[in-house]
Design an enzyme around this catalytic site. Structure first.
Site, PDB file in Angstrom:
ATOM      1  N   HIS A  96      27.428  12.442 -39.910  1.00 64.89           N
ATOM      2  CA  HIS A  96      28.704  12.750 -40.005  1.00 64.89           C
ATOM      3  C   HIS A  96      29.216  13.313 -41.227  1.00 64.89           C
ATOM      4  O   HIS A  96      29.845  14.226 -41.173  1.00 64.89           O
ATOM      5  CB  HIS A  96      29.657  11.345 -40.041  1.00 64.89           C
ATOM      6  N   HIS A 185       5.497  30.326 -49.067  1.00 68.40           N
ATOM      7  CA  HIS A 185       4.383  29.650 -49.804  1.00 68.40           C
ATOM      8  C   HIS A 185       4.076  28.516 -49.064  1.00 68.40           C
ATOM      9  O   HIS A 185       2.864  27.933 -48.883  1.00 68.40           O
ATOM     10  CB  HIS A 185       4.934  29.393 -51.204  1.00 68.40           C
ATOM     11  N   ARG A 219      -3.370  33.396 -49.993  1.00 68.34           N
ATOM     12  CA  ARG A 219      -3.811  32.295 -50.827  1.00 68.34           C
ATOM     13  C   ARG A 219      -3.269  31.086 -50.682  1.00 68.34           C
ATOM     14  O   ARG A 219      -3.620  30.016 -51.228  1.00 68.34           O
ATOM     15  CB  ARG A 219      -3.516  32.822 -52.334  1.00 68.34           C
TER      16      ARG A 219
END
Length: 237
Positions: A96, A185, A219
């Site tokens: 809500h 990331h 990475r």
């Protein structure tokens, strides 16, 4: 080169297929997560496919093909479309406290040409946010929505609930930087917002930035894979 999605060979390190100490390649769940729903993913015959990668492939309806990449003439022009195609589907839900903002964001998502699956709530009457957060997270985890957006008063509780659902990486975002970072990331697939903390204008900017920011891979892939490995430890215990 050790893996490819349909026609394209994937090089290290961005593909998420990394060599072991023995020189054998490993297909990670992160690489599968970055593959389009319903696509084919080719891996070299000696590649070690982790159990988590196989589970992710099944969840995303990705077909793993082992062996040499076929000639371009032998590959269909396009991978078969997933059924149903959820690539532009966003699941939304709110309690809500977030009902009004959800209503505004649904219209905005339609302007951005997304298909919206609304799990509720459908009025400003009081409801429990865990129920709505779970409903959104489950649609994402099952592959029926490419992303999810959950709104409550602060966004914190909904993030906690959604992250209990295996396969979900929910991020509470409160500005454009956190929205971008969570996608690039952390490969977030669920966004939570606090309706009492941000206004509708900023909420729209966050949603647009979050949806349009691609997963960075590279990475970051091994770190996201480790997030999912933590989840798997508890699922197997």
């Amino acid at each position: 080169m050790v893996a490819t999605e349909t026609k394209h060979q994937t090089d290290l390190p961005n593909g998420g297929v990394a060599p072991t100490r023995a020189g054998r390649a490993v297909l990670s769940a992160a690489a599968v997560q970055s593959t389009a729903l319903g696509a084919e993913l080719w891996v070299a015959a000696d590649t070690l496919i982790t159990p988590l990668a196989r589970e992710e492939a099944e969840r995303r309806r990705i077909t793993l093909r082992v062996g040499d990449v076929p000639a371009a003439s032998a590959i269909p022009a396009a991978a078969p479309a997933p059924s149903p195609d959820a690539s532009r589907t966003v699941a939304v839900g709110a309690d809500h406290g977030g009902f009004e903002l959800k209503t505004l964001l649904k219209a905005y998502l339609a302007e951005l040409a997304y298909t919206v699956t609304d799990v509720g709530c459908f009025s400003p009457e009081a409801v429990d946010y865990p129920d709505l957060a779970y409903a959104v997270a489950r649609l994402v985890a099952d592959g029926r929505a490419a992303a999810g957006i959950i709104i409550d008063g602060a966004g914190i509780g909904s993030a906690m609930v959604a992250n209990k659902v295996p396969g979900v990486r929910a991020a509470l975002c409160y500005d454009l930087s956190s929205a971008l970072n969570s996608r690039e990331h952390n490969h977030a697939n669920v966004l939570t917002l606090g309706a009492s903390l941000i206004g509708p204008g900023l909420a729209r900017q966050i949603v647009k930035t979050w949806l349009e920011t691609p997963w960075g891979g590279g990475r970051h892939a091994k770190r996201v894979a480790k997030i999912m490995q933590v989840e798997q430890r508890f699922l197997k215990s």
